[in-house]
Design a protein around this motif. Sequence first.
Motif, short mmCIF file in Angstrom:
data_model
loop_
_atom_site.label_atom_id
_atom_site.label_comp_id
_atom_site.label_asym_id
_atom_site.label_seq_id
_atom_site.Cartn_x
_atom_site.Cartn_y
_atom_site.Cartn_z
N LEU A 161 -6.19 -13.35 17.71
CA LEU A 161 -6.34 -14.59 16.94
C LEU A 161 -5.87 -15.78 17.77
CD1 LEU A 161 -4.98 -14.03 13.30
CD2 LEU A 161 -7.37 -14.17 14.06
N THR A 191 -6.68 -8.55 17.22
CA THR A 191 -6.86 -9.40 16.03
C THR A 191 -6.15 -8.77 14.84
OG1 THR A 191 -8.98 -10.18 16.84
CG2 THR A 191 -8.59 -10.44 14.49
N ALA A 249 -11.32 -15.34 16.56
CA ALA A 249 -10.92 -13.93 16.36
C ALA A 249 -11.88 -13.01 17.10
CB ALA A 249 -10.91 -13.58 14.87
#
Length: 396
Positions: free
Chosen positions: A190, A217, A172
């Motif tokens: 991610l 993210t 992340a």
Amino acid sequence: MNLPGLKTRGLLCFLLLSFSAAAQKAGRIHNKAVLIDGHNDVTSASIVEGRDITQSQPDRHTDLIRWKKGGLDVQFFSVFTGPVARNPKGVYADANDQIDSLEALVRRHPRQMMLAGSYKEIKKGINEKKLVALIGVEGGHMIEDNLDKLDALQKRGMRYLTLTWNNSNSWATSALDETLHADTLKHKGLTDFGRSVVRRLNQLGVLVDLSHTGEQTFYDAIAASTKPVILSHSSVYNLCPVFRNVKDDQIRAVAKNGGVVCINFYSGFISRKFDEKLTSFSEPAKKHFVDSVSRQTGDSLRALRQWNTYTKKELEAVRPTISDVVDHIDYIVKLVGDDYVGIGSDYDGIGSVPIGLEDVSTYPNITLELLKRGYTKRSIRKILGGNILRVIRASF
Ligand SMILES: [Zn+2]
């Protein structure tokens, strides 16, 4: 007889009386409401040093005496370590050390504090008038890329995981890196493993905390999460455009997800003016000042002291107030309604706090300010803790 003088005194009396009536009403609302703070760093700032925070800690923002004065019911205690471990065994060991310290503190003061693992336990603790402690692990790097370690931290009481701190991890990317180091990133957002972390958190009933994460993210995680998310300590980008704050579309996405944004009190995240002043005191500016004064006086230590006095004074002049903090709350309410905003002070993790919010005894000032702005009792109760409680209830 001075009639205008009498009139002035009468008006003053009336104003004082109405102020004290408002303060009393605010006090009543505040005491009845459940007050929850999404983020406090006293664990890494004091508890790991062995400080007993049930005793007065005047050099810090937090202790139990002032918490009680501030009417706090539930606190997410941040378990935090940076990318470089304190424990030679690594950052996962750091997280466990901090949980050990927090548990030891609670064990020593069972009548005043309790660690809660579920919504039911939280309610029990509030009814018993204890300070309810919840554990929030601030930084996904602490699971060391291992879902078994995530499971183990959940078993030890982790109730949210902040997917990143300022440092990205292998799965992340952080707000700091996505904003300032975008060209050096190997991936953005991610990874597949990152998505499996979010799924695991959902399964275990651990909140997904998206403070500190980069926008990519944030959107990847909110898409992957089947549960409401939390931003445990973030403020509004449109009022103070810094990398740690959240933009309007992100706030709308949190509302759609049923989550909550908890407003961070740090002066540099609340006030654009404060942040700009702080930025103007960058390292090159400091070096230039100290070098030129040293050349003139031959005393570099004195030059450094002069710089520190000067910057402190300049920053103090632009320190925001509680009204600026409530502007952030107000902004979210006007954008998406009163169901998606809460409080995440970041006390003992921040270097400057707004005027009127000096420490954990000052939360009632928020209630008074909301009341002055025409907020209803129902809205105030949601903002002080009801909204976080709803998100908790949906997960654990
Ligand atoms: Zn933080």
